[in-house]
Design a protein around this motif. Structure first.
Motif, PDB file in Angstrom:
ATOM      1  N   ARG A 136       6.251 -12.551   5.708  1.00 44.57           N
ATOM      2  CA  ARG A 136       5.339 -11.760   4.894  1.00 44.57           C
ATOM      3  C   ARG A 136       3.917 -11.795   5.458  1.00 44.57           C
ATOM      4  O   ARG A 136       3.231 -10.779   5.525  1.00 44.57           O
ATOM      5  CB  ARG A 136       5.374 -12.302   3.461  1.00 44.57           C
ATOM      6  CG  ARG A 136       4.476 -11.588   2.435  1.00 44.57           C
ATOM      7  CD  ARG A 136       3.130 -12.256   2.217  1.00 44.57           C
ATOM      8  NE  ARG A 136       3.174 -13.681   2.094  1.00 44.57           N
ATOM      9  CZ  ARG A 136       3.468 -14.346   0.954  1.00 44.57           C
ATOM     10  NH1 ARG A 136       3.764 -13.695  -0.141  1.00 44.57           N
ATOM     11  NH2 ARG A 136       3.441 -15.671   0.951  1.00 44.57           N
ATOM     12  N   ASP A 137       3.482 -12.995   5.878  1.00 44.13           N
ATOM     13  CA  ASP A 137       2.131 -13.136   6.420  1.00 44.13           C
ATOM     14  C   ASP A 137       1.982 -12.353   7.720  1.00 44.13           C
ATOM     15  O   ASP A 137       0.927 -11.736   7.970  1.00 44.13           O
ATOM     16  CB  ASP A 137       1.807 -14.611   6.647  1.00 44.13           C
ATOM     17  CG  ASP A 137       1.680 -15.389   5.335  1.00 44.13           C
ATOM     18  OD1 ASP A 137       1.553 -14.748   4.273  1.00 44.13           O
ATOM     19  OD2 ASP A 137       1.736 -16.630   5.389  1.00 44.13           O
ATOM     20  N   ALA A 154      -0.486  -6.776   9.820  1.00 43.06           N
ATOM     21  CA  ALA A 154      -0.425  -5.444  10.427  1.00 43.06           C
ATOM     22  C   ALA A 154      -0.954  -4.362   9.507  1.00 43.06           C
ATOM     23  O   ALA A 154      -1.181  -3.232   9.943  1.00 43.06           O
ATOM     24  CB  ALA A 154       1.021  -5.125  10.813  1.00 43.06           C
ATOM     25  N   TYR A 155      -1.179  -4.707   8.218  1.00 46.16           N
ATOM     26  CA  TYR A 155      -1.647  -3.707   7.253  1.00 46.16           C
ATOM     27  C   TYR A 155      -2.843  -4.247   6.464  1.00 46.16           C
ATOM     28  O   TYR A 155      -2.736  -4.518   5.276  1.00 46.16           O
ATOM     29  CB  TYR A 155      -0.522  -3.323   6.290  1.00 46.16           C
ATOM     30  CG  TYR A 155       0.630  -2.649   6.976  1.00 46.16           C
ATOM     31  CD1 TYR A 155       0.587  -1.295   7.286  1.00 46.16           C
ATOM     32  CD2 TYR A 155       1.768  -3.376   7.321  1.00 46.16           C
ATOM     33  CE1 TYR A 155       1.639  -0.680   7.937  1.00 46.16           C
ATOM     34  CE2 TYR A 155       2.825  -2.765   7.962  1.00 46.16           C
ATOM     35  CZ  TYR A 155       2.759  -1.422   8.267  1.00 46.16           C
ATOM     36  OH  TYR A 155       3.790  -0.810   8.916  1.00 46.16           O
ATOM     37  N   GLN A 173       0.848  -1.181   0.000  1.00 45.20           N
ATOM     38  CA  GLN A 173       0.000   0.000   0.000  1.00 45.20           C
ATOM     39  C   GLN A 173       0.891   1.241   0.000  1.00 45.20           C
ATOM     40  O   GLN A 173       1.845   1.310   0.775  1.00 45.20           O
ATOM     41  CB  GLN A 173      -0.905   0.019   1.230  1.00 45.20           C
ATOM     42  CG  GLN A 173      -1.844  -1.181   1.320  1.00 45.20           C
ATOM     43  CD  GLN A 173      -2.704  -1.133   2.571  1.00 45.20           C
ATOM     44  OE1 GLN A 173      -3.435  -0.188   2.795  1.00 45.20           O
ATOM     45  NE2 GLN A 173      -2.610  -2.163   3.391  1.00 45.20           N
ATOM     46  N   PHE A 174       0.597   2.181  -0.868  1.00 49.50           N
ATOM     47  CA  PHE A 174       1.367   3.415  -0.971  1.00 49.50           C
ATOM     48  C   PHE A 174       0.565   4.575  -0.404  1.00 49.50           C
ATOM     49  O   PHE A 174      -0.596   4.780  -0.800  1.00 49.50           O
ATOM     50  CB  PHE A 174       1.741   3.701  -2.427  1.00 49.50           C
ATOM     51  CG  PHE A 174       2.842   2.810  -2.958  1.00 49.50           C
ATOM     52  CD1 PHE A 174       4.143   3.278  -3.048  1.00 49.50           C
ATOM     53  CD2 PHE A 174       2.573   1.511  -3.348  1.00 49.50           C
ATOM     54  CE1 PHE A 174       5.156   2.468  -3.535  1.00 49.50           C
ATOM     55  CE2 PHE A 174       3.573   0.681  -3.830  1.00 49.50           C
ATOM     56  CZ  PHE A 174       4.875   1.167  -3.928  1.00 49.50           C
ATOM     57  N   TYR A 175       1.176   5.339   0.520  1.00 52.11           N
ATOM     58  CA  TYR A 175       0.528   6.484   1.148  1.00 52.11           C
ATOM     59  C   TYR A 175       1.492   7.661   1.220  1.00 52.11           C
ATOM     60  O   TYR A 175       2.705   7.478   1.284  1.00 52.11           O
ATOM     61  CB  TYR A 175       0.106   6.145   2.585  1.00 52.11           C
ATOM     62  CG  TYR A 175      -1.036   5.183   2.703  1.00 52.11           C
ATOM     63  CD1 TYR A 175      -2.332   5.586   2.404  1.00 52.11           C
ATOM     64  CD2 TYR A 175      -0.834   3.891   3.142  1.00 52.11           C
ATOM     65  CE1 TYR A 175      -3.394   4.701   2.528  1.00 52.11           C
ATOM     66  CE2 TYR A 175      -1.891   2.996   3.265  1.00 52.11           C
ATOM     67  CZ  TYR A 175      -3.170   3.415   2.956  1.00 52.11           C
ATOM     68  OH  TYR A 175      -4.218   2.546   3.074  1.00 52.11           O
ATOM     69  N   PRO A 176       0.938   8.884   1.276  1.00 54.16           N
ATOM     70  CA  PRO A 176       1.777  10.040   1.613  1.00 54.16           C
ATOM     71  C   PRO A 176       2.194   9.926   3.079  1.00 54.16           C
ATOM     72  O   PRO A 176       1.366   9.609   3.946  1.00 54.16           O
ATOM     73  CB  PRO A 176       0.853  11.247   1.392  1.00 54.16           C
ATOM     74  CG  PRO A 176      -0.293  10.724   0.586  1.00 54.16           C
ATOM     75  CD  PRO A 176      -0.439   9.281   0.963  1.00 54.16           C
ATOM     76  N   ASP A 231       8.076   0.027   6.819  1.00 48.93           N
ATOM     77  CA  ASP A 231       7.407  -0.665   7.928  1.00 48.93           C
ATOM     78  C   ASP A 231       7.984  -0.271   9.290  1.00 48.93           C
ATOM     79  O   ASP A 231       7.248   0.067  10.217  1.00 48.93           O
ATOM     80  CB  ASP A 231       7.532  -2.181   7.731  1.00 48.93           C
ATOM     81  CG  ASP A 231       6.975  -2.964   8.897  1.00 48.93           C
ATOM     82  OD1 ASP A 231       5.768  -2.872   9.147  1.00 48.93           O
ATOM     83  OD2 ASP A 231       7.754  -3.654   9.582  1.00 48.93           O
ATOM     84  N   GLU A 232       9.301  -0.305   9.418  1.00 49.09           N
ATOM     85  CA  GLU A 232       9.909  -0.016  10.719  1.00 49.09           C
ATOM     86  C   GLU A 232       9.638   1.422  11.142  1.00 49.09           C
ATOM     87  O   GLU A 232       9.341   1.697  12.315  1.00 49.09           O
ATOM     88  CB  GLU A 232      11.414  -0.277  10.662  1.00 49.09           C
ATOM     89  CG  GLU A 232      12.090  -0.233  12.014  1.00 49.09           C
ATOM     90  CD  GLU A 232      13.511  -0.749  11.982  1.00 49.09           C
ATOM     91  OE1 GLU A 232      13.999  -1.210  13.039  1.00 49.09           O
ATOM     92  OE2 GLU A 232      14.148  -0.698  10.910  1.00 49.09           O
TER      93      GLU A 232
END
Length: 303
Positions: free
Chosen positions: A289-290, A295-296, A161-164, A241-242
């Motif tokens: 990955r799972d 978490a998203y 997922q891409f977000y600002p 992620d981190e």
């Protein structure tokens, strides 16, 4: 009939490597010597085991069956030999991955894999250059792109997922309408598959011809720039992620459009999937990955 042990060993090495040249390098002999030993074995067995495939080789149906039948025994012989020599066998796994994926996602997790498999020696090669598996000793690659590489095993790592995003010191979460983003310096990762000029139409915004911006050729640089308060970046939840988990990056935009793309792929010759070390790495990677995907969930916005 005398068992052609040397020829069997050479065939196993070539089948495992997927290349005459790689087998020759592994065995410290010439490629012609490898070819000769395989021909000896084919004469003994009365069947063809290998065939040419482009610049590499492929197993025939008989070769597939024979390799499958002897692989377990070969691994047992290798382990027994190492034990009698008085040292623990060390197997090297070479993984090539993009610099951003290596630094931002793999590295924080690799300790779990190494702790589970102390007999594996891992080499991580961080580069954007695609692997020529016929020439390079790389077991598996995590490649950036569109997933279209004929002749290779290809599997998406995850849908990102891409977000600002920006530092919470730069702007507060949920504080900007999409059109207000244009009043800020926008951070560009020029090789990313998600770009600001594609995001604006999705957000219902018509930008001016130019806006304040800074450009980087690596996503990890764009992410670090956002953390340092240089502006707003459009980045992937996989890569940052981190930073999201630690609260170093937040989404400042109210109800941003959801952009979901797979940009990172597991890539290797199908022959490599027979190798135990590759299978172990892929099993671990899919488990991680799972855990990450949980978490998203779809539509979740990092705050």
């Amino acid at each position: 009939m005398q068992l052609p042990i040397k020829a069997i060993l050479v065939f196993h090495a070539a089948a495992r490597a997927g290349s005459i040249a790689r087998a020759a390098e592994e065995l410290s002999v010439t490629p012609s010597a490898v070819s000769q030993q395989i021909q000896v074995l084919e004469v003994q067995l009365g069947v063809a085991l290998l065939t040419k495939a482009g610049r590499g080789i492929a197993l025939t149906e008989a070769g597939e069956r024979y390799f499958s039948m002897i692989s377990g025994q070969m691994e047992s012989i290798e382990q027994a030999t190492a034990t009698l020599r008085g040292f623990r066998s060390v197997t090297t796994l070479t993984v090539r991955a993009t610099p951003t994926l290596s630094n931002k996602w793999l590295l924080p997790r690799l300790g779990h894999f190494l702790d589970r498999h102390p007999d594996l020696e891992l080499r991580l090669d961080g580069t954007n250059e695609p692997t020529d598996f016929n020439q390079e000793l790389v077991d598996i690659e995590l490649r950036h792109g569109d997933g279209r590489w004929p002749g290779l095993y290809v599997e998406s790592i995850a849908e990102e997922q891409f977000y600002p995003v920006c530092s919470p010191d730069y702007a507060a979460a949920n504080s900007l309408r999409p059109e207000e983003v244009l009043g800020h310096r926008l951070i560009h990762s020029v090789k990313s598959q998600a770009q600001w000029n594609s995001w604006f139409p999705l957000a219902g915004v018509t930008p001016e011809e130019r806006w304040p911006r800074v450009l980087f050729d690596r996503s990890h640089m764009a992410i670090d720039a956002a953390v340092r308060g240089m502006g707003i970046a459009l980045e992937s939840t996989l890569m940052m992620d981190e930073e999201l988990q630690r609260g170093r990056l937040i989404c400042p935009v109210i109800s941003p459009p959801e952009v979901r793309i797979s940009t990172q792929w597991i890539v290797c010759p199908r022959d490599h999937l027979r190798q135990k070390k590759v299978r172990l790495f892929l099993e671990w990677l899919r488990t991680e990955r799972d855990i990450w995907q949980a978490a998203y969930p779809s539509g979740a916005i990092p705050r």
